[in-house]
Every structure is written in C-alpha cells, then in structure tokens.
Design a protein around this motif. Structure first.
Motif, PDB file in Angstrom:
ATOM      1  N   TYR A   1       0.833  -1.208   0.000  1.00 52.42           N
ATOM      2  CA  TYR A   1       0.000   0.000   0.000  1.00 52.42           C
ATOM      3  C   TYR A   1       0.868   1.259   0.000  1.00 52.42           C
ATOM      4  O   TYR A   1       0.616   2.215  -0.747  1.00 52.42           O
ATOM      5  N   LEU A   2       1.923   1.253   0.839  1.00 55.11           N
ATOM      6  CA  LEU A   2       2.828   2.407   0.907  1.00 55.11           C
ATOM      7  C   LEU A   2       3.549   2.616  -0.425  1.00 55.11           C
ATOM      8  O   LEU A   2       3.753   3.752  -0.863  1.00 55.11           O
TER       9      LEU A   2
ATOM     10  N   ASN B   1       2.383   1.899  -3.272  1.00 54.22           N
ATOM     11  CA  ASN B   1       1.389   2.429  -4.210  1.00 54.22           C
ATOM     12  C   ASN B   1       1.113   3.912  -3.952  1.00 54.22           C
ATOM     13  O   ASN B   1       0.954   4.707  -4.889  1.00 54.22           O
ATOM     14  N   GLN B   2       1.084   4.280  -2.667  1.00 52.68           N
ATOM     15  CA  GLN B   2       0.804   5.665  -2.297  1.00 52.68           C
ATOM     16  C   GLN B   2       2.029   6.570  -2.481  1.00 52.68           C
ATOM     17  O   GLN B   2       1.897   7.729  -2.878  1.00 52.68           O
ATOM     18  N   PHE B   3       3.218   6.005  -2.189  1.00 53.68           N
ATOM     19  CA  PHE B   3       4.453   6.798  -2.264  1.00 53.68           C
ATOM     20  C   PHE B   3       5.499   6.044  -3.095  1.00 53.68           C
ATOM     21  O   PHE B   3       6.498   5.544  -2.566  1.00 53.68           O
TER      22      PHE B   3
ATOM     23  N   ILE C   1       4.184   9.792   7.364  1.00 55.11           N
ATOM     24  CA  ILE C   1       3.113   8.977   6.773  1.00 55.11           C
ATOM     25  C   ILE C   1       1.791   9.261   7.472  1.00 55.11           C
ATOM     26  O   ILE C   1       0.746   9.435   6.824  1.00 55.11           O
TER      27      ILE C   1
ATOM     28  N   ARG D   1       0.543  12.621   6.407  1.00 49.08           N
ATOM     29  CA  ARG D   1       0.127  12.674   5.006  1.00 49.08           C
ATOM     30  C   ARG D   1      -1.206  11.949   4.786  1.00 49.08           C
ATOM     31  O   ARG D   1      -2.066  12.428   4.050  1.00 49.08           O
ATOM     32  N   LEU D   2      -1.364  10.793   5.416  1.00 53.98           N
ATOM     33  CA  LEU D   2      -2.587  10.017   5.217  1.00 53.98           C
ATOM     34  C   LEU D   2      -3.779  10.642   5.919  1.00 53.98           C
ATOM     35  O   LEU D   2      -4.895  10.618   5.405  1.00 53.98           O
TER      36      LEU D   2
ATOM     37  N   ASN E   1      -7.777   9.710   5.704  1.00 53.09           N
ATOM     38  CA  ASN E   1      -8.190   9.111   4.440  1.00 53.09           C
ATOM     39  C   ASN E   1      -8.346   7.591   4.532  1.00 53.09           C
ATOM     40  O   ASN E   1      -9.053   6.987   3.740  1.00 53.09           O
TER      41      ASN E   1
ATOM     42  N   ASP F   1       8.306  11.839  -0.979  1.00 55.50           N
ATOM     43  CA  ASP F   1       8.239  12.250  -2.384  1.00 55.50           C
ATOM     44  C   ASP F   1       9.534  11.970  -3.137  1.00 55.50           C
ATOM     45  O   ASP F   1       9.692  12.393  -4.291  1.00 55.50           O
TER      46      ASP F   1
END
Length: 216
Positions: free
Chosen positions: A16-17, A19-21, A42, A45-46, A49, A84
């Motif tokens: 998941y991480l 995919n997100q980052f 993290i 940022r999340l 959500n 990022d």
C-alpha cells in the motif's frame, strides 16, 4: 484499498505504501534509505483518508527496514529520501555500522536455521526402543547372571589331586597339604611325634594334626 481488513499484514501495508508513495517505497529491486521520522510523515500525510493501525504501520516499517536489500542500501554517505523521493540527510558512519551488524546477525540466524533443518531431515525418523524390564524380571536376570558366572568359575577351576601321606615317608621340613576344612592349606612339617605331626602354615600359625589330615 478501502477497509482496515485489507491493511492488516506487513506485506499488504508495504504494498500500500509503495502504491501511495512510489518514489519512496518499493516492493522489489533497489531501495533507498528512508528519512529519519518517516513514520510521522506517513501519519500526517494520510490523515483520515484511511483507517490504518499505527502499531501495524510501525511493524510494517520495521519489516521493511530490516530486509537485507534495505540494510545493503544503508551505507555511509548514502542519501536518505522523504515520501516524495526528495533527498534528505546522509547516512552517518554510526548508522551504516549498525545496519551492517544487523545484516550479519540476520544472515547468521538464517544460516543456523537452515543447518538445524538439514540436521533434522538427516536424523532417523525413529529410534530403536530398548526392551523394558520390570523390577522382578531385572532381579531375576541379575540372579541368573551371577549363577552362571559362579558355575563357570567352578567349571574352569582344575580339580586339585591330593594323595594321602604315608607316615614312613614324612620328614621334618617336608611341604605338605593340611586338610581341616573344605580347602587344603599349604604347610611345612616342623616336628613329628609318633601319630602327632606338628606343621606350620603360611600364616605362621603352628598346628598339631594327625596323619589323616596330611596330604602330599
């Protein structure tokens, strides 16, 4: 991934991480050292959500940073990255040394586990069971052994052939055998007075016996 049940395992959370980052995390290939404090980044940022357990997120990050490919990347001077992919601080000598120690320990553990598994596979599936004896049977067996040993000793000893002494042939100083019990005793004649014969046995004791007890 919309539900908490989809994010319970460490591998699922790492995927998941990634995919997100994607510029920070990866599930395969080369990895880069993470920024110190990436856990809080993290969470920030999340936000709300997704429902993600902080405990399980922390565990997933621990699994990610303990992997061999990650530890290989933690070298002195290597750049850490944020979510990022931006370059942050560099890996220090102390951090690189610690990562190397963790890598060696992990490899040693895997090697030991592999050797143990190989030994177990080579070991026989079952061991020969020893026959069980109860107490009475054991006592009987010991008794039989002693009896057989005694019989063997008696059979192995040669019979001692003795001849009765003749009075006319006896002289002072003769070596003779004196039988007063079950076993003959070596002795030397020290004096002869008619039917009474005085002998001295090996222990030094002097005895007076008759001709019936003297053997040659």
């Amino acid at each position: 991934m919309d539900t908490q049940s989809e994010l319970t395992g460490s591998k699922t959370i790492i995927a998941y991480l990634a995919n997100q980052f994607p510029k920070c995390f990866t599930t395969e290939g080369e990895v880069k050292p993470l920024k110190i404090g990436i856990f809080q980044d993290i969470i920030d940022r999340l936000g709300d959500n997704i429902q993600l357990s902080k405990t399980k997120l922390r565990l997933a990050l621990r699994v990610y940073t303990a992997s061999w490919r990650y530890l290989y990347s933690v070298k002195e001077g290597a750049s850490r990255i944020d979510l990022d992919g931006n370059v942050c601080e560099a890996v220090t000598n102390e951090q690189a040394t610690h990562a190397l120690e963790l890598l060696k320990a992990s490899k040693a553990k895997v090697k030991a586990q592999r050797e143990t598994k190989n030994k177990e596979q080579l070991a026989p599936n079952s061991r020969t069971k020893k026959p069980a004896f109860n107490k009475s049977g054991l006592k009987k067996a010991k008794s039989n052994v002693k009896r057989d040993a005694a019989n063997s000793n008696r059979q192995s000893k040669p019979e001692l052939k003795l001849n009765k002494a003749v009075a006319e042939n006896l002289q002072v100083g003769n070596s003779v055998k004196v039988v007063l019990g079950s076993k003959p005793v070596s002795a030397i004649i020290s004096n002869i007075e008619k039917e009474h014969i005085k002998v001295k046995v090996s222990s030094g004791m002097e005895l007076t016996v008759t001709i019936e007890h003297i053997y040659m």
